[in-house]
Scaffold this active site. Structure first.
Site, short mmCIF file in Angstrom:
data_model
loop_
_atom_site.label_atom_id
_atom_site.label_comp_id
_atom_site.label_asym_id
_atom_site.label_seq_id
_atom_site.Cartn_x
_atom_site.Cartn_y
_atom_site.Cartn_z
N THR A 232 -9.04 -6.96 4.05
CA THR A 232 -9.61 -7.98 4.11
C THR A 232 -10.26 -7.64 2.37
OG1 THR A 232 -11.86 -7.07 4.49
CG2 THR A 232 -11.19 -8.01 6.53
N LEU B 86 -14.46 -1.76 7.18
CA LEU B 86 -15.49 -0.95 6.68
C LEU B 86 -16.12 -1.52 5.26
CD1 LEU B 86 -15.81 2.32 6.50
CD2 LEU B 86 -16.84 0.85 8.74
N ASN C 50 -9.14 -0.59 0.88
CA ASN C 50 -10.48 -0.93 0.49
C ASN C 50 -10.91 -0.29 -0.66
OD1 ASN C 50 -13.10 -2.02 1.29
ND2 ASN C 50 -12.83 -1.07 3.06
N PHE C 51 -11.91 -0.94 -1.06
CA PHE C 51 -12.91 -0.13 -2.10
C PHE C 51 -12.02 -0.79 -3.80
CE2 PHE C 51 -14.46 2.24 1.35
CZ PHE C 51 -15.46 2.06 1.44
N LEU C 52 -11.49 -1.81 -3.88
CA LEU C 52 -10.66 -2.20 -5.47
C LEU C 52 -11.91 -2.08 -6.11
CD1 LEU C 52 -8.80 -2.73 -7.17
CD2 LEU C 52 -8.92 -5.13 -5.92
S1 NHW Z 1 -12.51 -6.56 -0.97
C1 NHW Z 1 -13.52 -6.14 -2.71
C2 NHW Z 1 -12.57 -6.34 -3.78
N1 NHW Z 1 -14.15 -6.09 -4.78
C3 NHW Z 1 -15.30 -6.43 -5.67
O1 NHW Z 1 -14.27 -7.95 -5.15
C4 NHW Z 1 -15.68 -6.04 -6.34
C5 NHW Z 1 -16.34 -7.12 -7.60
N2 NHW Z 1 -15.25 -7.20 -8.58
C6 NHW Z 1 -14.25 -6.39 -8.95
O2 NHW Z 1 -14.44 -5.63 -8.77
C7 NHW Z 1 -12.02 -5.42 -0.71
C8 NHW Z 1 -13.10 -7.44 -10.10
O3 NHW Z 1 -13.58 -8.48 -10.02
C9 NHW Z 1 -11.90 -6.81 -9.49
C10 NHW Z 1 -10.17 -7.80 -9.80
C11 NHW Z 1 -11.24 -5.32 -8.90
C12 NHW Z 1 -11.47 -7.68 -7.50
N3 NHW Z 1 -7.77 -8.79 -3.03
O4 NHW Z 1 -8.04 -7.60 -13.01
P1 NHW Z 1 -8.24 -9.09 -12.90
C13 NHW Z 1 -11.17 -5.05 -0.97
O5 NHW Z 1 -10.69 -3.48 -1.99
C14 NHW Z 1 -6.36 -10.75 -8.05
C15 NHW Z 1 -6.66 -9.25 -3.91
O6 NHW Z 1 -7.61 -9.36 -14.61
P2 NHW Z 1 -10.73 -8.66 -12.00
C16 NHW Z 1 -9.59 -5.37 -0.60
C17 NHW Z 1 -6.50 -11.48 -8.37
O7 NHW Z 1 -5.93 -12.57 -7.91
N4 NHW Z 1 -6.03 -9.60 -5.31
O8 NHW Z 1 -9.27 -8.93 -12.27
C18 NHW Z 1 -8.67 -4.66 -2.15
C19 NHW Z 1 -5.52 -12.02 -9.52
O9 NHW Z 1 -4.24 -11.68 -9.11
P3 NHW Z 1 -3.63 -14.13 -9.48
C20 NHW Z 1 -7.28 -8.97 -6.05
O10 NHW Z 1 -11.64 -9.41 -11.97
C21 NHW Z 1 -6.88 -5.40 -1.54
C22 NHW Z 1 -6.13 -10.53 -10.41
O11 NHW Z 1 -6.27 -9.53 -9.19
C23 NHW Z 1 -9.00 -9.68 -5.51
O12 NHW Z 1 -10.79 -7.73 -13.95
C24 NHW Z 1 -6.28 -5.39 -3.20
C25 NHW Z 1 -6.62 -10.54 -11.55
O13 NHW Z 1 -7.38 -9.09 -11.64
C26 NHW Z 1 -9.12 -8.77 -4.69
N5 NHW Z 1 -10.00 -8.84 -3.82
O14 NHW Z 1 -10.18 -7.30 -10.97
C27 NHW Z 1 -4.83 -5.65 -2.54
N6 NHW Z 1 -9.72 -9.70 -6.79
O15 NHW Z 1 -2.41 -13.54 -9.07
C28 NHW Z 1 -3.63 -4.97 -1.80
C29 NHW Z 1 -8.95 -10.29 -7.63
O16 NHW Z 1 -4.14 -14.55 -8.48
C30 NHW Z 1 -2.50 -4.94 -0.87
N7 NHW Z 1 -7.29 -10.09 -7.58
O17 NHW Z 1 -4.03 -13.25 -10.89
C31 NHW Z 1 -2.01 -3.93 -0.75
C32 NHW Z 1 -1.28 -2.65 -1.60
C33 NHW Z 1 -1.10 -1.75 -0.41
C34 NHW Z 1 -0.12 -2.04 0.35
C35 NHW Z 1 1.41 -0.53 0.89
C36 NHW Z 1 2.33 -1.20 1.47
C1 EN5 Z 2 -13.83 -5.86 1.93
N1 EN5 Z 2 -14.48 -4.79 3.62
O1 EN5 Z 2 -21.17 -13.09 0.63
C2 EN5 Z 2 -15.66 -6.17 2.13
N2 EN5 Z 2 -22.11 -12.42 2.29
O2 EN5 Z 2 -22.43 -13.90 4.75
C3 EN5 Z 2 -15.20 -7.04 0.94
N3 EN5 Z 2 -24.67 -14.68 2.90
O3 EN5 Z 2 -24.87 -11.97 3.31
C4 EN5 Z 2 -15.63 -8.52 0.81
N4 EN5 Z 2 -25.48 -16.28 -1.06
O4 EN5 Z 2 -26.05 -15.85 4.19
C5 EN5 Z 2 -17.21 -8.84 1.25
N5 EN5 Z 2 -27.71 -14.89 4.82
C6 EN5 Z 2 -17.15 -10.55 1.15
C7 EN5 Z 2 -18.70 -10.61 1.74
C8 EN5 Z 2 -19.98 -11.32 0.56
C9 EN5 Z 2 -21.02 -10.53 0.97
C10 EN5 Z 2 -21.68 -12.00 1.04
C11 EN5 Z 2 -22.75 -13.04 2.88
C12 EN5 Z 2 -22.86 -13.12 4.03
C13 EN5 Z 2 -24.32 -12.84 3.03
C14 EN5 Z 2 -26.03 -14.32 2.77
C15 EN5 Z 2 -27.13 -13.92 2.09
C16 EN5 Z 2 -26.98 -14.93 1.19
C17 EN5 Z 2 -27.83 -15.26 -0.18
C18 EN5 Z 2 -27.87 -16.29 -1.22
C19 EN5 Z 2 -27.14 -15.21 3.97
C20 EN5 Z 2 -28.29 -16.61 5.17
C21 EN5 Z 2 -28.69 -15.93 6.45
C22 EN5 Z 2 -29.22 -16.53 7.66
C23 EN5 Z 2 -30.35 -15.98 8.70
C24 EN5 Z 2 -30.45 -16.98 10.26
C25 EN5 Z 2 -29.39 -17.34 10.59
C26 EN5 Z 2 -28.74 -18.42 9.53
C27 EN5 Z 2 -28.32 -17.50 8.40
#
Ligand code: NHW
Ligand code: EN5
Length: 424
Positions: A168, A424, A132-134
C-alpha cells in the site's frame, strides 16, 4: 512519466484490465544471481531485527525519515517493539529485510522489507510477499535509490520462487487495485484540537465538540474480553471465514493468528466476544432456554434459508466465540509543537461480527477500549464493511488516501468494500 514503473510488470495507469492473471511468468533460473549495483559509497546490508542494535538503527531511520501527512505536521513513529512484531512474521526471511548503509560510516540510510503471506485475489490463492517500510533518508532523496531497493527486494523474493507482491502507499504509482480513504474518530478532543489534527466546524464550541464525542466508560457487549491463547484456533476459523467474503484477502494459519492477533502491550490489542459454555449449551437445548435457542436456530447450520447464518467458533475452553475486534497502536510524532510531542493513534485492524453481534456495537467497544488505553484518535480505512458504522460512531473522512497495489498481477479494479487486507 514513470521512468521506473513503466518498465515493471504492473498495469499502466490508463489500463482497465479484466483478467485475473500474472503479467509475466519467469523461473528462478531467470533471476539475476548477484545484487544490483549501488552508487559508490553505499553497500547492501540485511537488517537483523532480532538484534537490538540493528532494530534501534532501523527505528531511528524511520522515526526521522518515514511517512508524513501532506502538510508535514505528523510523522509515523513505529516503535522498536512494533517493528519487531511487523517484521518477524511466521516464516520471515532475514534477506528480505533489505538495508543500505554508508560504506564509510556504516550508518543505515535506506530500507525496504518483505514478509511472506498467503493472498487471495478474486478466487486465486498465491504465496506473495508483503512489502512495507520503504524509506530513503531525507538527505538522499530523488537520487533513484528507491527503484534500486525495489529491484533488489524483488530479486531476493524471486529467488524464493515468489513472483507477486502486495503493498500500500499514500501516493499514486502504476497502478492501484483499490483506493481507500482514511476515516478518523476523535477520542481526545482537546488534544486533537491543540495539535491541529482536527478543527472545530462552524458554530461548534470545544465543549459541544467534547460532549458530542463522549463514549461509555466501559465496553457495552456482554462477553467482551481480551483475546487469549485458548482463542487462537477459534479466532482463526472466524477470521478466515469472514475474510473469504472479500475479493482481496489474506489467509491466516493458526500460527499467523497467534503472531498477528494475540495482544501485545503497546503494539496490538485484540478482543473476543465469548459466550460461556453453559449459555452455548443452553442455546442448543430448546427446552432449557427458549429465547436463546430460537436465535441459534434462525442462524445455525440447519436454519431456514431466510436468515444469513452468523459465524461462530468454539475455543479451547468450550466457549463460543461470536465476535472479534482488534486494532494496532501506531503513534505519530507531532512535528514542531511546543506542548505535545506525540499523537497516540489506534488503527482498526481485523474485526468480525459473528452470530448475534452487531458490527457497530463491536466497533463502539473498540473505541471505548482504545480510549481507555489512552489513545487520542481511532483511525479506520474505508474498506471491508467499515462504511456501515462510520456515521453512527462519528468517524469523519481524513485528508489521506491509501492505495492498494499488487505487483505482477493484472485484474479488474476493486471497490474499497472488496478489500479485506489491512497492512501495518
Ligand atoms: S508506502 C511508504 C513509502 N515510504 C515513504 O513514503 C517514506 C518517506 N519517503 C521516502 O522515504 C509503504 C522516499 O520518498 C521514498 C522514495 C523511498 C518513498 N511506492 O529514489 P527516488 C511501502 O513501503 C517511485 C512505490 O528518486 P525518493 C510500500 C517514484 O514513483 N514507488 O525517490 C512500498 C519514482 O518512480 P517513477 C514509489 O523520493 C512499495 C521513483 O520511486 C514510492 O528518493 C514499493 C523515484 O525514486 C512508493 N511509496 O524515494 C514497491 N515512492 O517510475 C514494491 C516513490 O515514478 C513493489 N516511488 O519514476 C513490489 C516489490 C516485490 C515484488 C516481489 C515479486
Ligand atoms: C503503509 N502501511 O496522510 C502506509 N494521514 O487521513 C503508508 N490526516 O492523519 C501510507 N494534513 O485528516 C500512509 N485529520 C498514507 C497516509 C499518510 C498519513 C496521512 C491522514 C489520513 C491524516 C489527519 C491530519 C491532517 C493534518 C493536515 C486528518 C482530520 C480528522 C477529522 C476528525 C474529526 C472528523 C473529521 C476528520
Amino acid at each position: 512519466a514513470h521512468g521506473f514503473w513503466d518498465k515493471q510488470p504492473v498495469p499502466k495507469l490508463a489500463e482497465k484490465p479484466d483478467q485475473n492473471e500474472p503479467i509475466e511468468t519467469k523461473t528462478v533460473a531467470d533471476v539475476r544471481a548477484t545484487p544490483y549495483k549501488l552508487p559508490p559509497g553505499f553497500s547492501w546490508s540485511s537488517v537483523d531485527v532480532a538484534d537490538e542494535k540493528q532494530l534501534g538503527e532501523l527505528y531511528d531511520l524511520l522515526a526521522k525519515n518515514y511517512v508524513e501527512d501532506d502538510d508535514a505536521m505528523f510523522r509515523f513513529d513505529y516503535k522498536p517493539e512494533f517493528l519487531r512484531w511487523a517484521l518477524t512474521a511466521p516464516g520471515y526471511y532475514k534477506d528480505w529485510m533489505v538495508g543500505v548503509r554508508h560504506a564509510s560510516t556504516g550508518d543505515l540510510c535506506a530500507f525496504i522489507s518483505g514478509i511472506p503471506v498467503h493472498t487471495h485475489v478474486r478466487g486465486k490463492e498465491m504465496s506473495m510477499c508483503e512489502i512495507n517500510f520503504l524509506c530513503v533518508h531525507k538527505e538522499l532523496r530523488s537520487k533513484r535509490l528507491a527503484p534500486k531497493l525495489i529491484k533488489e527486494v524483488t530479486r531476493r523474493v524471486n529467488l524464493r520462487d515468489i513472483w507477486q507482491a502486495v503493498y500500500t502507499a499514500g501516493v499514486v504509482v502504476p497502478s492501484p487495485v483499490a483506493d481507500c480513504r482514511y476515516f478518523h474518530r476523535t477520542l481526545n478532543a482537546r488534544k486533537l484540537l491543540e495539535i491541529g489534527f482536527t478543527r472545530l466546524g462552524p458554530r461548534m464550541t470545544q465543549l459541544r465538540f467534547e460532549r458530542l464525542q463522549k463514549l461509555a466508560p466501559e465496553p457495552v457487549i456482554e462477553g467482551w474480553r481480551p483475546m487469549a491463547k485458548h482463542d487462537i484456533s477459534a479466532v482463526a476459523k472466524l477470521l478466515n471465514a469472514h475474510l473469504a467474503k472479500f475479493a482481496l484477502h489474506l489467509r491466516f494459519s493458526d500460527e499467523e493468528v497467534r503472531h498477528w492477533l494475540l495482544p501485545r502491550e503497546g503494539v496490538v490489542s485484540a478482543y473476543v466476544v465469548a459466550r460461556p459454555k453453559a449459555a452455548a449449551d443452553a442455546a442448543a437445548a430448546p427446552e432449557a432456554a427458549p429465547a436463546a435457542a430460537a436465535a441459534a436456530a434462525s442462524s445455525g447450520a440447519g436454519a431456514a434459508a431466510a436468515a444469513a447464518p452468523g459465524l461462530s467458533a468454539t475455543n479451547d475452553k468450550g466457549e463460543t466465540i461470536v465476535g472479534f475486534a482488534s486494532y494496532y497502536l501506531l503513534p505519530s510524532t507531532v512535528l514542531r509543537h511546543a506542548k505535545h510531542s506525540d499523537l497516540k493513534a489506534a488503527y482498526s485492524y481485523y474485526n468480525v461480527a459473528g452470530e448475534g453481534v452487531d458490527l457497530t456495537r463491536l466497533m463502539e467497544c473498540s473505541l471505548i477500549a482504545a480510549r481507555n488505553e489512552g489513545m487520542d484518535v481511532f483511525n479506520a480505512l474505508h474498506l471491508m464493511q467499515n462504511e456501515t458504522f462510520f456515521k453512527e460512531l462519528k468517524f469523519g473522512p481524513g485528508d489521506g488516501t491509501l492505495h492498494y497495489y499488487l505487483y505482477n498481477w493484472k485484474c479488474a479494479k476493486m471497490k474499497p468494500s472488496d478489500v479485506g487486507i489491512v497492512l501495518l
